[in-house]
Design an enzyme around this catalytic site. Structure first.
Site, PDB file in Angstrom:
ATOM      1  N   THR A 235     -32.394 -31.665 -12.074  1.00  0.00           N
ATOM      2  CA  THR A 235     -31.070 -31.084 -12.291  1.00  0.00           C
ATOM      3  C   THR A 235     -30.721 -30.965 -13.777  1.00  0.00           C
ATOM      4  O   THR A 235     -31.001 -31.865 -14.566  1.00  0.00           O
ATOM      5  CB  THR A 235     -30.007 -31.938 -11.587  1.00  0.00           C
ATOM      6  OG1 THR A 235     -30.356 -32.067 -10.212  1.00  0.00           O
ATOM      7  CG2 THR A 235     -28.635 -31.302 -11.691  1.00  0.00           C
TER       8      THR A 235
ATOM      9  N   THR B 283     -27.879 -26.754  -8.934  1.00  0.00           N
ATOM     10  CA  THR B 283     -28.887 -26.505  -7.916  1.00  0.00           C
ATOM     11  C   THR B 283     -29.529 -25.118  -8.033  1.00  0.00           C
ATOM     12  O   THR B 283     -30.367 -24.759  -7.204  1.00  0.00           O
ATOM     13  CB  THR B 283     -28.275 -26.654  -6.507  1.00  0.00           C
ATOM     14  OG1 THR B 283     -27.066 -25.913  -6.433  1.00  0.00           O
ATOM     15  CG2 THR B 283     -27.986 -28.112  -6.198  1.00  0.00           C
TER      16      THR B 283
ATOM     17  N   GLU C 182     -36.629 -36.036   0.368  1.00  0.00           N
ATOM     18  CA  GLU C 182     -35.392 -36.597  -0.169  1.00  0.00           C
ATOM     19  C   GLU C 182     -34.232 -36.393   0.794  1.00  0.00           C
ATOM     20  O   GLU C 182     -33.485 -37.323   1.113  1.00  0.00           O
ATOM     21  CB  GLU C 182     -35.086 -35.958  -1.516  1.00  0.00           C
ATOM     22  CG  GLU C 182     -33.772 -36.397  -2.133  1.00  0.00           C
ATOM     23  CD  GLU C 182     -33.393 -35.539  -3.337  1.00  0.00           C
ATOM     24  OE1 GLU C 182     -33.068 -36.114  -4.383  1.00  0.00           O
ATOM     25  OE2 GLU C 182     -33.432 -34.299  -3.221  1.00  0.00           O
TER      26      GLU C 182
END
Length: 387
Positions: A125, A131, A245
């Site tokens: 990030t 994103t 994740e």
């Protein structure tokens, strides 16, 4: 309290619960109040091999899959802990396992399995892209036998408690690629070598005491052999890690959800007002019952995402949906638990306010609920891309 997976992995769960019981609510409450890292707890998880669950046995790990790894995360949160302090090692492992070279696996995996090294951080990030990963601005230029990295990352967690970090950087300018997802590469960064030698970090104070940082790269040198896989294919590689994740975060939310429901159930059965336990009132029962139903439904999607990941099937949709369902369900359960406790829900000694803040994070991270809905709209329903 039974769950939709109560008959599965009983020995695994019992062993985890025994370890977690050595670190009761008072321990986690104290760590949260001090804003400190629960080192003793993480050391115990490492010592007993739980954070090496996905490492193959040939490298000293347990050789288990994402299914089992997700149960580890779930049980940590269900015990009253916060798996956010250690979950990075689980999903970062997938990137190294699936795309690392044999030499990299031999070099790193045995030491990660033993606890000599920790792979807790992943730097993707950035402050201006969020994103919108394909537009990241951190660049890595190859010069001889090394890459020179310049740029900035943000919300990069557990750096001070990790030895290695996965880094995504652009190696081919966006203007020179045919698809914007091309031209990015993944590297393993040795943090002890990097910190103070081209890499600087600043802590970001935050609501849940989650140890996370801004990261600045100024001519950081990374050996060329630290490139994972082929140059330019890093975005595709990182997706494996992101699917893991999201599934692991779903499991954590499910653990939170069960914690909230069990906590509220016990309190509602004991708390007497107007000569009756408050749990006898439908106004208390119904929110908890609905939250339980939704946690159970999210749990099923979590296990489907795990099954697909472990079978190396496409699992992006299931990972995203599991994360959305579980984050929503845990937040709903947290609200119901807080409401059930009334004023006591705001008292630190009950732990509800701590867990309430922790689970709220997952409406936003590691991907926001709205972006998951956009993914479903575009990729599953065939609607026009919304962003």
């Amino acid at each position: 309290m039974p769950t939709s997976a109560s008959a599965d992995h009983n020995e695994l769960r019992e062993a985890l619960r025994a370890l977690c019981a050595e670190f009761p609510a008072e321990y986690h409450r104290s760590q949260a109040a001090q804003g400190s890292y629960p080192a003793a707890f993480i050391d115990a998880l490492t010592r007993d091999g739980w954070l090496a669950a996905m490492i193959p046995e040939e490298y000293g790990g347990s050789g288990l899959g994402l299914t089992e790894a997700s149960i580890v995360m779930e049980e940590i949160n269900r015990s009253g802990g916060n798996a956010g302090h250690c979950h990075g090692q689980m999903y970062n492992m997938g990137t190294l396992l699936r795309h690392g070279s044999d030499a990299q696996k031999r070099q790193y995996l045995p030491k990660i399995a033993s606890g000599e090294l920790r792979l807790q951080s992943m730097a993707v990030t950035e402050p201006t892209t969020g994103t919108d990963t394909t537009k990241l601005k951190t660049v890595a230029k190859k010069q001889g036998d090394k890459y020179i990295v310049n740029g900035q990352k943000v919300w990069i967690s557990r750096i001070e408690h990790s030895d290695l970090m996965i880094l995504l950087a652009r190696t081919t300018p966006l203007s020179e690629v045919t698809r914007k997802s091309h031209g990015m590469s993944i590297f393993i960064v040795d943090l002890k070598q990097a910190l103070g030698h081209g890499m600087q970090i600043n802590p970001i104070k935050n609501m849940v005491g989650h140890e996370t940082y801004e990261v600045f790269f100024d001519n950081l040198e990374i050996p060329a052999e630290n490139l994972i896989g082929e140059e330019g294919k890093g975005f595709r590689y990182i997706l494996d890690g992101l699917n893991a994740e999201r599934t692991l975060i779903a499991a954590e939310c499910i653990g939170d959800g069960y914690w909230f429901i069990e906590k509220a159930r016990d309190y509602a059965g004991e708390r007497v007002v107007f000569d009756r336990p408050i749990g006898q009132n439908q106004g208390v029962q119904f929110p908890l019952a609905r939250a339980y139903v939704n946690i159970e439904a999210a749990n099923l999607m979590r296990f489907e995402a795990c099954r697909r990941f472990d079978a190396r099937e496409e699992c992006g949709a299931q990972a995203n949906m599991a994360k959305l369902l579980a984050a929503d369900a845990s937040w709903e359960a947290g609200n119901a638990c807080l409401q059930t406790h009334g004023g006591f829900g705001f008292a630190e000694e009950y732990d509800v306010e701590r867990k309430f803040k922790e689970t709220r994070l997952y409406q936003v991270a590691p991907i926001s609920t709205n972006l998951i809905l956009s993914y479903v709209g575009e990729h599953l329903l065939g609607l026009p891309r919304s962003f």
